[in-house]
Design an enzyme around this catalytic site. Structure first.
Site, PDB file in Angstrom:
ATOM      1  N   ALA A   4      33.087   8.262  15.672  1.00 48.20           N
ATOM      2  CA  ALA A   4      33.144   8.034  14.220  1.00 48.20           C
ATOM      3  C   ALA A   4      33.213   6.541  13.930  1.00 48.20           C
ATOM      4  O   ALA A   4      32.201   5.926  13.572  1.00 48.20           O
ATOM      5  CB  ALA A   4      34.336   8.773  13.626  1.00 48.20           C
ATOM      6  N   LYS A  18      24.439  -9.119  15.232  1.00 44.71           N
ATOM      7  CA  LYS A  18      24.811  -8.121  14.225  1.00 44.71           C
ATOM      8  C   LYS A  18      24.592  -8.720  12.844  1.00 44.71           C
ATOM      9  O   LYS A  18      24.868  -9.902  12.623  1.00 44.71           O
ATOM     10  CB  LYS A  18      26.298  -7.750  14.367  1.00 44.71           C
ATOM     11  CG  LYS A  18      26.615  -6.407  13.791  1.00 44.71           C
ATOM     12  CD  LYS A  18      26.184  -5.294  14.741  1.00 44.71           C
ATOM     13  CE  LYS A  18      26.384  -3.916  14.159  1.00 44.71           C
ATOM     14  NZ  LYS A  18      26.045  -2.867  15.145  1.00 44.71           N
ATOM     15  N   ARG A  24      29.648  18.917   7.425  1.00 42.53           N
ATOM     16  CA  ARG A  24      28.964  18.595   8.693  1.00 42.53           C
ATOM     17  C   ARG A  24      29.507  19.464   9.820  1.00 42.53           C
ATOM     18  O   ARG A  24      28.760  19.938  10.672  1.00 42.53           O
ATOM     19  CB  ARG A  24      29.148  17.126   9.042  1.00 42.53           C
ATOM     20  CG  ARG A  24      28.467  16.244   8.046  1.00 42.53           C
ATOM     21  CD  ARG A  24      28.367  14.811   8.449  1.00 42.53           C
ATOM     22  NE  ARG A  24      27.712  14.119   7.349  1.00 42.53           N
ATOM     23  CZ  ARG A  24      27.719  12.828   7.140  1.00 42.53           C
ATOM     24  NH1 ARG A  24      28.320  12.022   7.987  1.00 42.53           N
ATOM     25  NH2 ARG A  24      27.109  12.311   6.097  1.00 42.53           N
ATOM     26  N   PRO A  75      18.923   0.043  11.687  1.00 42.50           N
ATOM     27  CA  PRO A  75      19.961   0.486  10.761  1.00 42.50           C
ATOM     28  C   PRO A  75      21.293   0.739  11.455  1.00 42.50           C
ATOM     29  O   PRO A  75      21.335   1.189  12.591  1.00 42.50           O
ATOM     30  CB  PRO A  75      19.406   1.806  10.221  1.00 42.50           C
ATOM     31  CG  PRO A  75      18.457   2.278  11.274  1.00 42.50           C
ATOM     32  CD  PRO A  75      17.896   1.056  11.933  1.00 42.50           C
ATOM     33  N   THR A 130      21.813   7.724  22.917  1.00 39.96           N
ATOM     34  CA  THR A 130      23.237   7.357  22.805  1.00 39.96           C
ATOM     35  C   THR A 130      24.099   8.558  23.192  1.00 39.96           C
ATOM     36  O   THR A 130      25.047   8.438  23.967  1.00 39.96           O
ATOM     37  CB  THR A 130      23.583   6.903  21.368  1.00 39.96           C
ATOM     38  OG1 THR A 130      22.742   5.799  21.032  1.00 39.96           O
ATOM     39  CG2 THR A 130      25.037   6.482  21.250  1.00 39.96           C
TER      40      THR A 130
HETATM   41  P1  NAD Z   1      27.129   8.460  11.527  1.00 34.08           P
HETATM   42  O1  NAD Z   1      27.491   7.641  10.335  1.00 34.08           O
HETATM   43  O2  NAD Z   1      25.896   9.279  11.512  1.00 34.08           O
HETATM   44  O3  NAD Z   1      28.342   9.435  11.922  1.00 34.08           O
HETATM   45  C1  NAD Z   1      29.691   9.073  11.851  1.00 34.08           C
HETATM   46  C2  NAD Z   1      30.463  10.335  11.429  1.00 34.08           C
HETATM   47  O4  NAD Z   1      31.857  10.065  11.545  1.00 34.08           O
HETATM   48  C3  NAD Z   1      30.212  10.749   9.986  1.00 34.08           C
HETATM   49  O5  NAD Z   1      29.869  12.120   9.948  1.00 34.08           O
HETATM   50  C4  NAD Z   1      31.543  10.482   9.286  1.00 34.08           C
HETATM   51  O6  NAD Z   1      31.806  11.374   8.225  1.00 34.08           O
HETATM   52  C5  NAD Z   1      32.507  10.667  10.432  1.00 34.08           C
HETATM   53  N1  NAD Z   1      33.805  10.023  10.275  1.00 34.08           N
HETATM   54  C6  NAD Z   1      34.096   8.806   9.740  1.00 34.08           C
HETATM   55  N2  NAD Z   1      35.411   8.582   9.804  1.00 34.08           N
HETATM   56  C7  NAD Z   1      35.976   9.660  10.407  1.00 34.08           C
HETATM   57  C8  NAD Z   1      37.296  10.010  10.784  1.00 34.08           C
HETATM   58  N3  NAD Z   1      38.320   9.202  10.554  1.00 34.08           N
HETATM   59  N4  NAD Z   1      37.516  11.208  11.377  1.00 34.08           N
HETATM   60  C9  NAD Z   1      36.479  12.048  11.625  1.00 34.08           C
HETATM   61  N5  NAD Z   1      35.189  11.754  11.300  1.00 34.08           N
HETATM   62  C10 NAD Z   1      34.946  10.592  10.699  1.00 34.08           C
HETATM   63  O7  NAD Z   1      27.086   7.405  12.747  1.00 34.08           O
HETATM   64  P2  NAD Z   1      26.401   7.619  14.171  1.00 34.08           P
HETATM   65  O8  NAD Z   1      25.055   7.005  14.173  1.00 34.08           O
HETATM   66  O9  NAD Z   1      26.586   9.041  14.589  1.00 34.08           O
HETATM   67  O10 NAD Z   1      27.309   6.688  15.084  1.00 34.08           O
HETATM   68  C11 NAD Z   1      28.632   7.054  15.416  1.00 34.08           C
HETATM   69  C12 NAD Z   1      29.369   5.872  15.998  1.00 34.08           C
HETATM   70  O11 NAD Z   1      28.702   5.433  17.192  1.00 34.08           O
HETATM   71  C13 NAD Z   1      29.392   4.661  15.068  1.00 34.08           C
HETATM   72  O12 NAD Z   1      30.633   4.001  15.250  1.00 34.08           O
HETATM   73  C14 NAD Z   1      28.263   3.783  15.588  1.00 34.08           C
HETATM   74  O13 NAD Z   1      28.477   2.403  15.321  1.00 34.08           O
HETATM   75  C15 NAD Z   1      28.316   4.057  17.083  1.00 34.08           C
HETATM   76  N6  NAD Z   1      27.038   3.914  17.782  1.00 34.08           N
HETATM   77  C16 NAD Z   1      25.942   4.582  17.346  1.00 34.08           C
HETATM   78  C17 NAD Z   1      24.733   4.434  18.018  1.00 34.08           C
HETATM   79  C18 NAD Z   1      23.504   5.190  17.576  1.00 34.08           C
HETATM   80  O14 NAD Z   1      22.537   5.256  18.348  1.00 34.08           O
HETATM   81  N7  NAD Z   1      23.497   5.755  16.385  1.00 34.08           N
HETATM   82  C19 NAD Z   1      24.654   3.624  19.149  1.00 34.08           C
HETATM   83  C20 NAD Z   1      25.821   2.985  19.604  1.00 34.08           C
HETATM   84  C21 NAD Z   1      27.011   3.136  18.910  1.00 34.08           C
END
Ligand code: NAD
Length: 370
Positions: A236, A76, A204, A114, A146
């Protein structure tokens, strides 16, 4: 190279006096294979907090690769963000370039993509600065995968917890409708489920409600974790499952994409969930879709087809749930990760596999089990 509680690990502090870059790259265990994991751009209260975040997330990536039987180690990167870079795009660009140059100096020991805080502009810049960055259309495939992995985890866990099969007629709350949460909601609705959506960014939720029609409703972000639903999908942020939240849950299943959802000792928290009658699929199992499709890339860089990824993901989720009889899925997943790592180390190096097969150290919150 340093040692984390007797196990291998690397921690790189990256600084540039010129751009003011301060970044940390944590490599959890280089013996599993080259490290892979995202890079965050985030404000931290201290360098120590950034180091903890990087090391903890790198360890979680190791678990994810191990349980899904992928020949990589967890890594990371975090770039420490600040007021100056937030106000000056040129300064931010210079820092991202310096970080990219460092990745090239590592020579492929850490490949990244990213993560939190990276917008399209920063990704493109980082990809121009380093050869070791996943970018472009394949990122959309990763997001879809995912969401697919989470959907499969929900499907399998609901069948086990509530009987029946399929998602039709189930009600699922999704916390966070960013890239993954929104795609998950679409996939759930396509399977006949009803979804309750929550996000701190109200627009959103609004646009997704308009897209999904009657099958979707909204729930306040402050109430989503105690919504009266069949399942909850935290998509989230991490560490949402605290003692107080677990005690208020009103669902039968929790499975989501957010990394490190359990706040505190994972095995103890998993027991607490089980005692409340909640079947929790560990996040490193449920959120492995992107890792599976990207690591399964063909030599031409095409991602693993989704149907192949689906078979692999489903086999792993089923194996974890099967082993969880008499324990928790978290304990079962740790033991599967340990076994697959031992088998991986015993195998001669070869092409990437295509078929499914508490410490107080730097990785606080993610036990060393490998
Ligand atoms: P993203 O940033 O696109 O979406 C996260 C969303 O959560 C945002 O819309 C944000 O406004 C919302 N959010 C933040 N805090 C919140 C809260 N307290 N209550 C409600 N909503 C809240 O991120 P993503 O790519 O969709 O990933 C989501 C999660 O999954 C992250 O934790 C990420 O690390 C994990 N993840 C993502 C991937 C991937 O392929 N993108 C893979 C594995 C794990």
């Amino acid at each position: 190279m340093s040692s984390l509680d007797g196990d291998w690990g690397e921690l790189h502090l990256v600084r540039s006096a010129e751009s003011g870059l301060v970044a940390v790259v944590a490599i959890d265990d280089p013996r599993r294979g080259p490290a892979r994991g995202g890079t965050r751009l985030r404000r931290y209260r201290s360098l120590g907090e950034a180091v903890e975040d990087a090391a903890r997330l790198a360890r979680a990536m190791s678990l994810k690769f191990a349980v899904h039987d992928l020949p990589f180690g967890g890594g990371k990167g975090v770039i420490l963000h600040d007021e100056a870079a937030a106000a000056d795009r040129e300064l931010l660009a210079a820092r991202v370039r310096d970080y990219g140059a460092f990745l090239d100096r590592l020579g492929g020991a850490f490949g990244t993509g990213p993560d939190y805080g990276f917008g399209a502009e920063e990704v493109a810049l980082l990809a121009r600065s380093s050869r070791h960055v996943v970018h472009g259309p394949v990122l959309a495939d990763a997001t879809r995968a995912t969401a697919l992995g989470v959907r499969i985890a929900l499907e399998e866990a609901l069948a086990r917890a509530c009987g029946g099969d399929g998602l039709s007629g189930r009600c699922i709350a999704v916390q966070g409708v960013g890239a993954v949460g929104a795609e998950l909601a679409r996939q759930l609705v396509a399977q006949g489920a009803r979804v309750l959506l929550a996000d701190i960014e109200a627009d959103r939720v609004e646009s997704l409600l308009a897209e999904l029609g009657d099958a979707a409703g909204a729930v306040d972000p402050g109430e989503v974790l105690s919504a009266d639903v069949d399942a909850l999908a935290p998509c989230a942020v991490g560490e949402v499952l605290t003692d107080a939240v677990i005690d208020r849950l009103r669902c039968k299943v929790v499975a989501g994409a957010a990394n490190n959802q359990l706040a505190g000792d994972p095995l103890a928290q998993a027991e607490r969930l089980a005692a409340r009658g909640v079947l929790f699929v560990p996040d490193f199992v449920a959120s492995g879709g992107a890792a599976v499709v990207l690591v399964g890339c063909s030599a031409e860089g095409d991602p693993l087809p989704l149907d192949e990824a689906e078979a692999r993901l489903r086999a792993t989720v089923r194996e974890v749930l099967r082993r969880a009889e008499g324990s928790t899925p978290t304990e079962a997943a740790f033991s599967l990760a340990r076994e697959r790592t031992a088998a991986h180390r015993a195998r001669p190096a070869g092409p990437l596999p295509r078929a499914g097969g508490e410490d107080r150290g730097l990785g606080r919150g993610v036990p060393r089990v490998l």
